[in-house]
Design a protein around this motif. Structure first.
Motif, PDB file in Angstrom:
ATOM      1  N   GLU A 128     -39.922  25.365   4.231  1.00 49.56           N
ATOM      2  CA  GLU A 128     -39.120  24.242   4.717  1.00 49.56           C
ATOM      3  C   GLU A 128     -37.705  24.678   5.103  1.00 49.56           C
ATOM      4  O   GLU A 128     -37.097  24.134   6.028  1.00 49.56           O
ATOM      5  CB  GLU A 128     -39.066  23.120   3.678  1.00 49.56           C
ATOM      6  N   ARG A 131     -37.970  26.413   8.544  1.00 46.11           N
ATOM      7  CA  ARG A 131     -38.063  25.415   9.616  1.00 46.11           C
ATOM      8  C   ARG A 131     -36.714  24.764   9.868  1.00 46.11           C
ATOM      9  O   ARG A 131     -36.301  24.598  11.020  1.00 46.11           O
ATOM     10  CB  ARG A 131     -39.099  24.348   9.251  1.00 46.11           C
ATOM     11  N   GLU A 135     -34.890  25.268  13.439  1.00 48.37           N
ATOM     12  CA  GLU A 135     -34.812  24.068  14.272  1.00 48.37           C
ATOM     13  C   GLU A 135     -33.391  23.834  14.766  1.00 48.37           C
ATOM     14  O   GLU A 135     -33.191  23.388  15.898  1.00 48.37           O
ATOM     15  CB  GLU A 135     -35.301  22.844  13.483  1.00 48.37           C
ATOM     16  N   GLU A 225     -40.758  26.750  19.962  1.00 52.85           N
ATOM     17  CA  GLU A 225     -41.496  25.943  18.984  1.00 52.85           C
ATOM     18  C   GLU A 225     -42.730  26.685  18.480  1.00 52.85           C
ATOM     19  O   GLU A 225     -43.096  26.583  17.301  1.00 52.85           O
ATOM     20  CB  GLU A 225     -41.891  24.604  19.614  1.00 52.85           C
ATOM     21  N   ILE A 226     -43.375  27.427  19.374  1.00 53.94           N
ATOM     22  CA  ILE A 226     -44.508  28.270  18.956  1.00 53.94           C
ATOM     23  C   ILE A 226     -44.039  29.291  17.929  1.00 53.94           C
ATOM     24  O   ILE A 226     -44.679  29.504  16.888  1.00 53.94           O
ATOM     25  CB  ILE A 226     -45.129  28.981  20.179  1.00 53.94           C
ATOM     26  N   ASP A 229     -43.160  27.497  14.520  1.00 52.10           N
ATOM     27  CA  ASP A 229     -44.351  27.115  13.763  1.00 52.10           C
ATOM     28  C   ASP A 229     -45.078  28.340  13.225  1.00 52.10           C
ATOM     29  O   ASP A 229     -45.656  28.311  12.133  1.00 52.10           O
ATOM     30  CB  ASP A 229     -45.293  26.289  14.642  1.00 52.10           C
ATOM     31  N   VAL A 232     -43.214  29.593  10.103  1.00 48.31           N
ATOM     32  CA  VAL A 232     -43.443  28.689   8.972  1.00 48.31           C
ATOM     33  C   VAL A 232     -44.854  28.886   8.409  1.00 48.31           C
ATOM     34  O   VAL A 232     -45.055  28.916   7.193  1.00 48.31           O
ATOM     35  CB  VAL A 232     -43.236  27.218   9.407  1.00 48.31           C
ATOM     36  N   ALA A 233     -45.830  29.024   9.304  1.00 49.77           N
ATOM     37  CA  ALA A 233     -47.208  29.234   8.865  1.00 49.77           C
ATOM     38  C   ALA A 233     -47.359  30.546   8.100  1.00 49.77           C
ATOM     39  O   ALA A 233     -48.076  30.618   7.094  1.00 49.77           O
ATOM     40  CB  ALA A 233     -48.145  29.224  10.074  1.00 49.77           C
ATOM     41  N   ILE A 243     -53.679  30.057  12.014  1.00 49.33           N
ATOM     42  CA  ILE A 243     -52.407  30.052  12.742  1.00 49.33           C
ATOM     43  C   ILE A 243     -52.655  30.150  14.246  1.00 49.33           C
ATOM     44  O   ILE A 243     -52.080  29.400  15.038  1.00 49.33           O
ATOM     45  CB  ILE A 243     -51.521  31.228  12.281  1.00 49.33           C
ATOM     46  N   ARG A 246     -54.024  26.883  15.739  1.00 48.14           N
ATOM     47  CA  ARG A 246     -53.035  25.826  15.889  1.00 48.14           C
ATOM     48  C   ARG A 246     -52.051  26.132  17.017  1.00 48.14           C
ATOM     49  O   ARG A 246     -51.699  25.259  17.814  1.00 48.14           O
ATOM     50  CB  ARG A 246     -52.279  25.614  14.584  1.00 48.14           C
ATOM     51  N   LEU A 247     -51.598  27.357  17.115  1.00 45.59           N
ATOM     52  CA  LEU A 247     -50.615  27.714  18.142  1.00 45.59           C
ATOM     53  C   LEU A 247     -51.202  27.638  19.551  1.00 45.59           C
ATOM     54  O   LEU A 247     -50.487  27.338  20.514  1.00 45.59           O
ATOM     55  CB  LEU A 247     -50.069  29.130  17.885  1.00 45.59           C
ATOM     56  N   TYR A 250     -50.650  24.522  21.862  1.00 49.76           N
ATOM     57  CA  TYR A 250     -49.411  24.218  22.572  1.00 49.76           C
ATOM     58  C   TYR A 250     -49.586  24.217  24.092  1.00 49.76           C
ATOM     59  O   TYR A 250     -48.741  23.709  24.816  1.00 49.76           O
ATOM     60  CB  TYR A 250     -48.321  25.235  22.203  1.00 49.76           C
TER      61      TYR A 250
END
Length: 252
Positions: A128, A131, A135, A225-226, A229, A232-233, A243, A246-247, A250
């Motif tokens: 967290e 991220r 961000e 953003e990729i 994420d 974080v993953a 991972i 999910r990526l 995008y």
């Protein structure tokens, strides 16, 4: 992560097509290209437009916006697949050897966001926190780039009005020399050509450049953003296949 690619032929073709259409139409109507070349009108429109944009923009934003204008013909190279492949490679290494080993990749990375993300991973920062930290950087860079791109949009808004101002100045010159027919033609030419320059530059250059820069910035944000994420993953210890799956969502 921003590497200049080959020349964007679509942009070159677009501007050439617009110029050929306008100049060709002028010839078809029996006009001459020399009638569109008016130094006074150009100085009024360009000088007034640049001055207005400078008035509303900090110098740092203005200069960066001009630099970004080159992206229209030489856009930064965005390769989501290559980025995802790199992230998955880091995920495999972290899964086998631990997060600390990722610190070895930091010196060879030029992109600030990537460098920061790898360092946070190597330091064992919670997902967290990673991220949250990244961000802030993503939003700050996006805001800076979009503000820079807006100088072209602003120029597209000011140019037609400055063109009308040039037309009024030309008509004033005409009215002052009604007694001398030899001076009337030049004044009328400046009046009409200034309007052509203002409307033409706005709709053929400034606004298209602004919109293209917005598209490029949007692509860059997706890349960031990729990356965010992915980091974080990795910090959460997710399986590299999950991972990657999910990526890949995008983009289509």
């Amino acid at each position: 992560m921003l590497k200049k690619s080959k020349m964007d032929l679509n942009s070159v073709f677009g501007i050439l097509l617009a110029l050929v259409a306008i100049i060709g139409g002028q010839f078809l109507e029996g006009g001459h290209i020399s009638s569109l070349l008016q130094a006074a009108a150009f100085v009024i429109v360009m000088g007034g437009t640049v001055g207005a944009v400078l008035l509303q923009s900090p110098m740092k934003i203005f200069v960066n916006g001009l630099r970004m204008g080159a992206w229209v013909f030489f856009p930064p190279e965005h390769s989501p697949q290559a980025l995802i492949k790199q992230i998955i490679n880091w995920a495999h290494i972290a899964r086998k050897e631990g997060l600390l080993v990722l610190e070895e990749f930091v010196p060879g990375v030029k992109d600030p966001l990537t460098k920061k993300g790898l360092q946070l991973l190597a330091d064992g920062s919670p997902p967290e926190k990673i991220r949250e930290a990244l961000e802030i950087d993503v939003l700050a860079l996006e805001n800076y780039q979009r503000q820079s791109a807006r100088i072209w949009e602003a120029a597209g808004g000011y140019a037609p009005t400055i063109g009308i101002l040039g037309a009024v100045l030309g008509l004033i010159h005409v009215m002052e020399n009604l007694s001398d027919p030899n001076l009337l033609g030049n004044g009328i030419a400046v009046a009409f050509v200034a309007t052509v320059y203002g409307v033409g530059l706005a709709n053929l250059v400034f606004l298209p450049v602004a919109n293209k820069l917005k598209t490029i910035i949007g692509e860059h944000v997706v890349m960031q953003e990729i990356l965010l994420d992915g980091f974080v993953a990795i910090a959460q210890g997710e399986h590299p296949r999950l991972i990657e799956s999910r990526l890949n969502g995008y983009f289509i």
